[in-house]
Design an enzyme around this catalytic site. Structure first.
Site, PDB file in Angstrom:
ATOM      1  N   GLU A 212      42.551  11.194  37.936  1.00  0.00           N
ATOM      2  CA  GLU A 212      41.898  11.895  39.465  1.00  0.00           C
ATOM      3  C   GLU A 212      40.740  12.587  39.232  1.00  0.00           C
ATOM      4  OE1 GLU A 212      44.688  15.116  40.895  1.00  0.00           O
ATOM      5  OE2 GLU A 212      46.381  13.722  40.324  1.00  0.00           O
TER       6      GLU A 212
ATOM      7  N   GLU B  58      49.013  17.046  35.212  1.00  0.00           N
ATOM      8  CA  GLU B  58      48.743  18.746  35.238  1.00  0.00           C
ATOM      9  C   GLU B  58      49.536  19.628  34.704  1.00  0.00           C
ATOM     10  OE1 GLU B  58      46.796  19.034  38.967  1.00  0.00           O
ATOM     11  OE2 GLU B  58      45.257  17.654  38.614  1.00  0.00           O
TER      12      GLU B  58
END
Ligand code: JJW
Length: 447
Positions: free
Chosen positions: A353, A166
């Site tokens: 995720e 991320e």
């Protein structure tokens, strides 16, 4: 009722990250990270929580891996704590840290679970932050030395690598919005950090190729989706920029070797420019073996002048929210995956995720988290749709294996299939664990 069936060879798994589960923050020579510092800064993390103990997985990994084996998953995504390997960010590696990850990975392999390793999941060595952190290109060099050592140490054992988790969070959320470590609030800083993260990613991939490492390498960005509130051009443009902040800003450099002009123009209007040095864009645009995608939430967005960086207001369209306050928008998952395929081609994708925060507590040995089951189901249905539309998805990893330290939210927000009691560190399987076990074992579920 319909059967949602995933193809032969599709992989199911779970994900975690070092700082969120390991604890043992000062053991076996681990250095401090920016999250140790940040969590000790009053007001930055709810209840003043920190990762000193977390789930104590550093000591309990055998128990955790036994739970994974029983869960029937094929893959487990975890991260290596850079400060366990290089306590000062660079210099001499710490043998005790290397030993820990060898024991851990060996245990996964002995239990038939494929390790998927993230190199950088936000725990930057504090010593590097003291020298400028990701604002400095020296951190890029340090990252590549760390990555090189990991490729050499774990070659043959770990075959799937992700450079960064991320990067939107470790750049913009951390350096512009100030929500995550190091907690800065400056757009130019965030744009610089995002660029240096991408260069570090590219150089690590180049090192991986140069070493002829056996395995695959990718990156795990978080994405979102916004549907425009109306067909008015200003709504369409505002929603487009908000998605572009997460998707095109990172994906265009990775896949096309250039920043998207609709975004650079926008940032330039706010006084922020990318500090590109000659050769950077070629370095960033290394061919990847797979793309990791993290998706949790999406919105309806409407134009509103002068909101801050962007001009897109999130509209409450009546969608349900999870306990962390994020809208449940499974169709956005489908739409962003199709968007990525249309814009960047059919690279193999792992969902690295996806999951939900629900804070259900155990009662008489059971955790009735049917809302988590429903969330995952609805997202798997959209994932299946995306695959039918030609998105090349190879696997799905749910966040998270167990409840853990949810960054600025501390221990107040629970994402696990397994409940963790932070007083006793006792693990309790939730209803979602038993449901996911069937999905992971069978490769299908009834919707
Ligand atoms: C955005 C909050 C202001 C983690 C965000 C806050 C303030 C506009 C979960 N993914 O724990 C995104 N997570 O470690 C990695 N992903 O803005 C793994 N994104 O917004 C999980 C938090 C997040 C966020 C949290």
């Amino acid at each position: 009722m319909a059967i949602i069936q995933f193809p032969e060879g599709f992989r199911f798994g779970t994900a975690t990250a070092s700082y969120q589960i390991e604890g043992a923050y000062n053991e076996d020579g681990r250095g401090l990270s920016i999250w140790d510092t940040f969590s000790r800064t009053p007001g930055m993390v709810k209840n003043g929580d920190n990762g000193d103990v977390a789930c104590d997985s550093y000591h309990r990994y055998e128990e955790d891996i036994a739970l994974m084996k029983e869960l029937g998953i094929q893959s487990y995504r975890f991260s290596i704590a850079w400060p366990r390997i290089f306590p000062n960010g660079d210099g001499e590696p710490n043998e005790a840290g290397l030993d820990f990850y060898h024991r851990f990975v060996d245990c996964l392999l002995a239990n038939g679970i494929e390790p998927m390793c993230t190199l950088y999941h936000w725990d930057l060595p504090q010593s590097l932050q003291d020298r400028g952190g990701w604002e400095s290109r020296e951190t890029i060099d340090a990252f590549v030395r760390y990555a090189e050592l990991m490729f050499k140490e774990f070659g043959g054992k770990i075959k799937k690598w992700m450079t960064l988790n991320e990067p939107w969070c470790s750049s913009f959320l951390s350096n512009y919005l100030g929500v995550h470590a190091p907690g800065k609030k400056d757009l130019q800083t965030a744009v610089t950090v995002a660029h240096h993260l991408l260069v570090a990613h590219g150089q690590a991939v180049m090192k991986f190729r140069e070493l002829g490492a056996d395995g695959e390498i990718g990156i795990a960005p978080n994405v979102t989706w916004l549907d425009p509130y109306s067909d008015r051009q200003e709504d369409v443009d505002a929603a487009r920029r908000e998605v572009g902040w997460f998707v095109e800003w990172f994906f265009d450099p990775l896949f096309k070797g250039e920043y998207p002009s609709f975004m650079t123009d926008w940032f330039a209007g706010k006084g922020a420019t990318v500090p590109i040095q000659p050769g950077d864009m070629d370095i960033i645009a290394q061919k990847l073996d797979f793309l990791g995608i993290n998706y949790y939430t999406g919105h309806i967005g409407r134009y509103k002048a002068e909101l801050g960086t962007f001009d897109c207001e999130v509209i409450d369209a009546g969608y349900e929210k999870t306990d962390i306050g994020w809208f449940i928008f499974p169709e956005g998952f489908y739409k962003v995956l199709v968007h990525i395929k249309d814009r960047y081609g059919s690279i193999p994708i792992y969902i690295t995720e996806n999951g939900a925060c629900y804070n259900d507590e155990p009662s008489e040995g059971r955790v009735r988290d049917s809302r988590r089951i429903s969330y995952i189901k609805r997202h798997l249905v959209q994932l299946h749709r995306a695959m039918q539309s030609g998105v090349n998805v190879k696997g799905y990893l749910t966040w998270s294996m167990m409840d853990n330290f949810e960054w600025a939210e501390g221990y107040t927000m629970r994402f696990g299939l397994i409940h963790v009691d932070y007083n006793t560190l006792v693990r309790t399987k939730k209803d979602s664990y038993y449901w996911y076990k069937k999905v992971a074992t069978n490769g299908w579920f009834e919707n």
